[in-house]
Scaffold this motif. Structure first.
Motif, PDB file in Angstrom:
ATOM      1  N   TYR A 217     -52.944  62.351 -30.428  1.00 54.17           N
ATOM      2  CA  TYR A 217     -52.279  62.386 -29.117  1.00 54.17           C
ATOM      3  C   TYR A 217     -51.134  63.399 -29.060  1.00 54.17           C
ATOM      4  CZ  TYR A 217     -55.110  58.254 -28.555  1.00 54.17           C
ATOM      5  OH  TYR A 217     -56.183  57.405 -28.482  1.00 54.17           O
ATOM      6  N   GLU A 218     -51.106  64.336 -30.022  1.00 57.13           N
ATOM      7  CA  GLU A 218     -49.967  65.270 -30.087  1.00 57.13           C
ATOM      8  C   GLU A 218     -49.823  66.118 -28.830  1.00 57.13           C
ATOM      9  OE1 GLU A 218     -50.125  68.828 -30.352  1.00 57.13           O
ATOM     10  OE2 GLU A 218     -52.308  68.737 -30.206  1.00 57.13           O
ATOM     11  N   ALA A 219     -50.921  66.380 -28.133  1.00 63.64           N
ATOM     12  CA  ALA A 219     -50.850  67.249 -26.948  1.00 63.64           C
ATOM     13  C   ALA A 219     -49.997  66.634 -25.837  1.00 63.64           C
ATOM     14  CB  ALA A 219     -52.250  67.545 -26.421  1.00 63.64           C
ATOM     15  N   PHE A 220     -49.735  65.333 -25.946  1.00 63.69           N
ATOM     16  CA  PHE A 220     -48.944  64.663 -24.899  1.00 63.69           C
ATOM     17  C   PHE A 220     -47.443  64.780 -25.142  1.00 63.69           C
ATOM     18  CE2 PHE A 220     -52.178  62.672 -22.286  1.00 63.69           C
ATOM     19  CZ  PHE A 220     -53.285  62.895 -23.088  1.00 63.69           C
ATOM     20  N   ILE A 221     -47.075  65.349 -26.276  1.00 62.51           N
ATOM     21  CA  ILE A 221     -45.642  65.494 -26.571  1.00 62.51           C
ATOM     22  C   ILE A 221     -45.061  66.570 -25.657  1.00 62.51           C
ATOM     23  CG2 ILE A 221     -43.962  66.235 -28.307  1.00 62.51           C
ATOM     24  CD1 ILE A 221     -45.780  65.002 -30.446  1.00 62.51           C
ATOM     25  N   ARG A 222     -44.028  66.212 -24.925  1.00 60.55           N
ATOM     26  CA  ARG A 222     -43.350  67.162 -24.043  1.00 60.55           C
ATOM     27  C   ARG A 222     -41.905  67.392 -24.493  1.00 60.55           C
ATOM     28  NH1 ARG A 222     -47.457  68.614 -23.219  1.00 60.55           N
ATOM     29  NH2 ARG A 222     -48.722  68.699 -21.331  1.00 60.55           N
ATOM     30  N   ASP A 223     -41.410  66.489 -25.351  1.00 64.19           N
ATOM     31  CA  ASP A 223     -40.050  66.624 -25.858  1.00 64.19           C
ATOM     32  C   ASP A 223     -40.069  67.682 -26.967  1.00 64.19           C
ATOM     33  OD1 ASP A 223     -37.676  66.405 -27.214  1.00 64.19           O
ATOM     34  OD2 ASP A 223     -37.619  64.218 -27.195  1.00 64.19           O
ATOM     35  N   PRO A 224     -39.385  68.820 -26.768  1.00 62.67           N
ATOM     36  CA  PRO A 224     -39.469  69.910 -27.758  1.00 62.67           C
ATOM     37  C   PRO A 224     -38.896  69.550 -29.124  1.00 62.67           C
ATOM     38  CG  PRO A 224     -37.859  70.412 -26.032  1.00 62.67           C
ATOM     39  CD  PRO A 224     -38.530  69.142 -25.621  1.00 62.67           C
ATOM     40  N   ALA A 225     -38.130  68.479 -29.201  1.00 59.43           N
ATOM     41  CA  ALA A 225     -37.539  68.113 -30.497  1.00 59.43           C
ATOM     42  C   ALA A 225     -38.535  67.355 -31.385  1.00 59.43           C
ATOM     43  CB  ALA A 225     -36.306  67.247 -30.265  1.00 59.43           C
ATOM     44  N   LEU A 226     -39.623  66.861 -30.796  1.00 59.72           N
ATOM     45  CA  LEU A 226     -40.542  66.021 -31.575  1.00 59.72           C
ATOM     46  C   LEU A 226     -41.582  66.871 -32.311  1.00 59.72           C
ATOM     47  CD1 LEU A 226     -41.219  63.189 -28.949  1.00 59.72           C
ATOM     48  CD2 LEU A 226     -39.894  62.984 -31.071  1.00 59.72           C
ATOM     49  N   PRO A 227     -41.872  66.530 -33.565  1.00 52.86           N
ATOM     50  CA  PRO A 227     -42.905  67.280 -34.294  1.00 52.86           C
ATOM     51  C   PRO A 227     -44.307  66.936 -33.782  1.00 52.86           C
ATOM     52  CG  PRO A 227     -42.052  65.490 -35.653  1.00 52.86           C
ATOM     53  CD  PRO A 227     -41.258  65.468 -34.384  1.00 52.86           C
ATOM     54  N   HIS A 228     -45.188  67.931 -33.731  1.00 46.12           N
ATOM     55  CA  HIS A 228     -46.580  67.701 -33.313  1.00 46.12           C
ATOM     56  C   HIS A 228     -47.465  67.403 -34.526  1.00 46.12           C
ATOM     57  CE1 HIS A 228     -46.569  69.297 -29.023  1.00 46.12           C
ATOM     58  NE2 HIS A 228     -45.318  69.427 -29.439  1.00 46.12           N
ATOM     59  N   SER A 229     -47.039  67.915 -35.668  1.00 41.32           N
ATOM     60  CA  SER A 229     -47.859  67.774 -36.878  1.00 41.32           C
ATOM     61  C   SER A 229     -46.976  67.324 -38.024  1.00 41.32           C
ATOM     62  CB  SER A 229     -48.462  69.132 -37.237  1.00 41.32           C
ATOM     63  OG  SER A 229     -48.929  69.119 -38.572  1.00 41.32           O
ATOM     64  N   ILE A 230     -47.554  66.580 -38.949  1.00 42.81           N
ATOM     65  CA  ILE A 230     -46.763  66.184 -40.120  1.00 42.81           C
ATOM     66  C   ILE A 230     -46.459  67.404 -40.987  1.00 42.81           C
ATOM     67  CG2 ILE A 230     -48.698  65.534 -41.638  1.00 42.81           C
ATOM     68  CD1 ILE A 230     -46.646  63.017 -42.235  1.00 42.81           C
ATOM     69  N   TYR A 231     -47.275  68.447 -40.837  1.00 42.52           N
ATOM     70  CA  TYR A 231     -47.042  69.644 -41.663  1.00 42.52           C
ATOM     71  C   TYR A 231     -45.837  70.455 -41.198  1.00 42.52           C
ATOM     72  CZ  TYR A 231     -51.647  68.276 -43.251  1.00 42.52           C
ATOM     73  OH  TYR A 231     -52.703  67.553 -43.732  1.00 42.52           O
ATOM     74  N   GLU A 232     -45.215  70.025 -40.106  1.00 43.40           N
ATOM     75  CA  GLU A 232     -43.944  70.658 -39.717  1.00 43.40           C
ATOM     76  C   GLU A 232     -42.823  70.146 -40.624  1.00 43.40           C
ATOM     77  OE1 GLU A 232     -43.162  70.796 -35.389  1.00 43.40           O
ATOM     78  OE2 GLU A 232     -45.269  70.282 -35.156  1.00 43.40           O
ATOM     79  N   ILE A 233     -43.145  69.137 -41.425  1.00 42.91           N
ATOM     80  CA  ILE A 233     -42.144  68.566 -42.335  1.00 42.91           C
ATOM     81  C   ILE A 233     -42.338  69.182 -43.724  1.00 42.91           C
ATOM     82  CG2 ILE A 233     -41.235  66.409 -43.320  1.00 42.91           C
ATOM     83  CD1 ILE A 233     -41.178  66.593 -40.162  1.00 42.91           C
ATOM     84  N   GLU A 234     -41.265  69.633 -44.312  1.00 41.59           N
ATOM     85  CA  GLU A 234     -41.352  70.279 -45.620  1.00 41.59           C
ATOM     86  C   GLU A 234     -41.942  69.324 -46.659  1.00 41.59           C
ATOM     87  OE1 GLU A 234     -37.655  72.096 -46.795  1.00 41.59           O
ATOM     88  OE2 GLU A 234     -38.602  72.563 -48.740  1.00 41.59           O
ATOM     89  N   GLY A 235     -42.864  69.815 -47.436  1.00 43.18           N
ATOM     90  CA  GLY A 235     -43.447  69.009 -48.516  1.00 43.18           C
ATOM     91  C   GLY A 235     -44.677  68.224 -48.091  1.00 43.18           C
ATOM     92  N   ALA A 236     -44.926  68.125 -46.788  1.00 40.02           N
ATOM     93  CA  ALA A 236     -46.040  67.287 -46.307  1.00 40.02           C
ATOM     94  C   ALA A 236     -47.400  67.829 -46.767  1.00 40.02           C
ATOM     95  CB  ALA A 236     -46.002  67.171 -44.788  1.00 40.02           C
ATOM     96  N   ARG A 237     -47.490  69.121 -46.973  1.00 42.48           N
ATOM     97  CA  ARG A 237     -48.745  69.733 -47.432  1.00 42.48           C
ATOM     98  C   ARG A 237     -49.267  69.087 -48.709  1.00 42.48           C
ATOM     99  NH1 ARG A 237     -51.365  74.413 -46.945  1.00 42.48           N
ATOM    100  NH2 ARG A 237     -51.899  74.196 -49.136  1.00 42.48           N
TER     101      ARG A 237
END
Ligand code: MLT
Length: 407
Positions: A217-237
């Motif tokens: 459901y990431e496409a529904f995020i409209r708040d620019p502060a919220l991450p769309h993917s867990i890979y936006e977090i360091e180390g998540a890879r």
């Protein structure tokens, strides 16, 4: 003697959405003149974006000519789509995901279930409550749980998502190996901040655990502060697998196309503690058991990333978010507290009563189908989920009916 998989007998009830469909069918058979409005299962109603339709037509024409006809494609997906996904969904957001880490499939429901094949039988699994029932039921089917008692299966570690924690569960108190997370959440519509996801990533790193992150459901995020993917977090890879779908983003529930990202650096461990990369295992599983999504559908999915496709899918999601806003304001007027519906198509309403009874009341008195929160887990008792997927006309009518019945 052929032995049956007796773990199926542990399943507590029929699949949630089949049970709802059964109740609605029974009601409709008894009241054929009543118009039922479905705000239950999250199934899209609006047509595919024009860019996808154009791509689909072109691809079908290609299949009609010997020179451009295609038979079996690569099981992992055509390179044109894997590249478009890696560039637009990940690299453009600063996430280091390569095209060959993307596996195109026919749905996240299947992938979240099938991924279990890569793990040992005896792993400790943490599952939020309430939760998309597929995560729980497929683990029951695979024999990774004990029997059910008081609405919960033995052997699972349940992560309570409640009003108190804003429906973002706290880290488990005991060590777990496999963690299911879904944000924006189905069913609560709650979102997780960067800091909250970072805490989960740190937990997984410290415990050599793996996160299965459902971002359908990431496409529904409209708040620019919220991450769309867990890979936006360091180390998540190194500690997470992510599931994504075109179903809700671009209306592909009927056409089927999704993808799973398995980074090459994500590991699981042998009994002796040796690290084993999951990417080659998932590649082996995918190539052995799956023959790929059809070429025309992959071309339609690729069109989601064209300039027109991006604008059209954004407008489509905005349309459903408009429905969500209408549902939120109606329920607020009626005095209900709720979460979701702002960066999510689901509105999680605190009805303060038995969920199934409330569901039945809305079905019988307003002819509006919702989803009873209790169907998503014990912590869902007292809530209903309303889906924003429907035409504006139907949502408006449904809200008028709720105003009458719930005033
Ligand atoms: C839901 O309503 O929870 C979803 O539509 C189910 C799904 O995507 O399989």
């Amino acid at each position: 003697m052929i032995r049956v998989n007796e773990h199926y007998a542990k399943l507590q009830s029929s699949y949630l959405f089949s049970e709802i469909a059964k109740r609605v069918k029974t009601y409709q058979a008894e009241h054929p003149a009543k118009k039922v409005i479905r705000l239950g299962i999250g199934d899209v109603t609006e047509p595919l974006p024009a860019a996808c339709i154009a791509a689909l037509h072109t691809a079908v024409d290609e299949m009609a000519a010997r020179a451009s006809f295609r038979g079996y494609g690569p099981e992992q997906g055509y390179d044109f789509l894997r590249q478009a996904i890696a560039q637009n969904d990940y690299q453009a957001r600063g996430a280091q995901i390569d095209a060959d880490e993307v596996f195109v499939s026919d749905g996240s429901k299947c992938d979240t279930a099938n991924i279990q094949e890569l793990f040992a039988d005896k792993v400790t699994i943490a599952i939020p409550d309430p939760v998309y029932p597929v995560y729980v039921d497929t683990n029951v089917m695979a024999g990774r749980t004990g029997k059910a008692g008081k609405g919960r299966y033995k052997g699972l570690v349940y992560l309570d998502s409640t009003i108190e924690n804003g429906f973002v569960p706290a880290l488990p108190e005991q060590p777990v190996d496999l963690i299911y997370l879904c944000f924006p959440n189905n069913p609560t519509g709650a979102t997780a901040t960067r800091e909250q996801l970072a805490a989960w990533v740190r937990y997984a790193q410290a415990n050599k655990a793996l996160i299965l992150f459902d971002a359908a459901y990431e496409a529904f995020i409209r708040d620019p502060a919220l991450p769309h993917s867990i890979y936006e977090i360091e180390g998540a890879r190194d500690v997470a697998i992510e599931f994504r779908s075109f179903s809700k983003t671009a209306g592909f529930t009927g056409t089927r196309c999704a993808f799973t990202v398995v980074p090459k650096s994500v590991m699981a461990y042998t009994k002796k503690g040796e690290a084993v990369a999951l990417h080659p295992l998932w590649n082996r599983r995918h190539t052995t058991k799956f023959n790929g999504v059809s070429y025309p559908i992959q071309r339609a999915a690729e069109a989601v990333y064209s300039p027109e496709g991006k604008a059209q899918t954004c407008a489509l999601v905005d349309f459903y978010l408009g429905n969500a806003a209408l549902i939120r304001s109606t329920l607020a007027d009626l005095g209900f507290a709720m979460t979701g519906g702002e960066n999510s198509p689901y509105i999680w309403v605190n009805v303060g009563k038995d969920s199934w009874k409330f569901f039945d009341k809305l079905l019988k008195r307003a002819q509006v189908v919702t989803t009873p929160g209790a169907g998503f887990g014990r912590c869902g008792q007292g809530f209903i989920r309303i889906s924003a997927f429907n035409s504006r006309e139907n949502v408006e009518e449904a809200m008028q009916r709720l105003r009458k019945v719930l005033k």
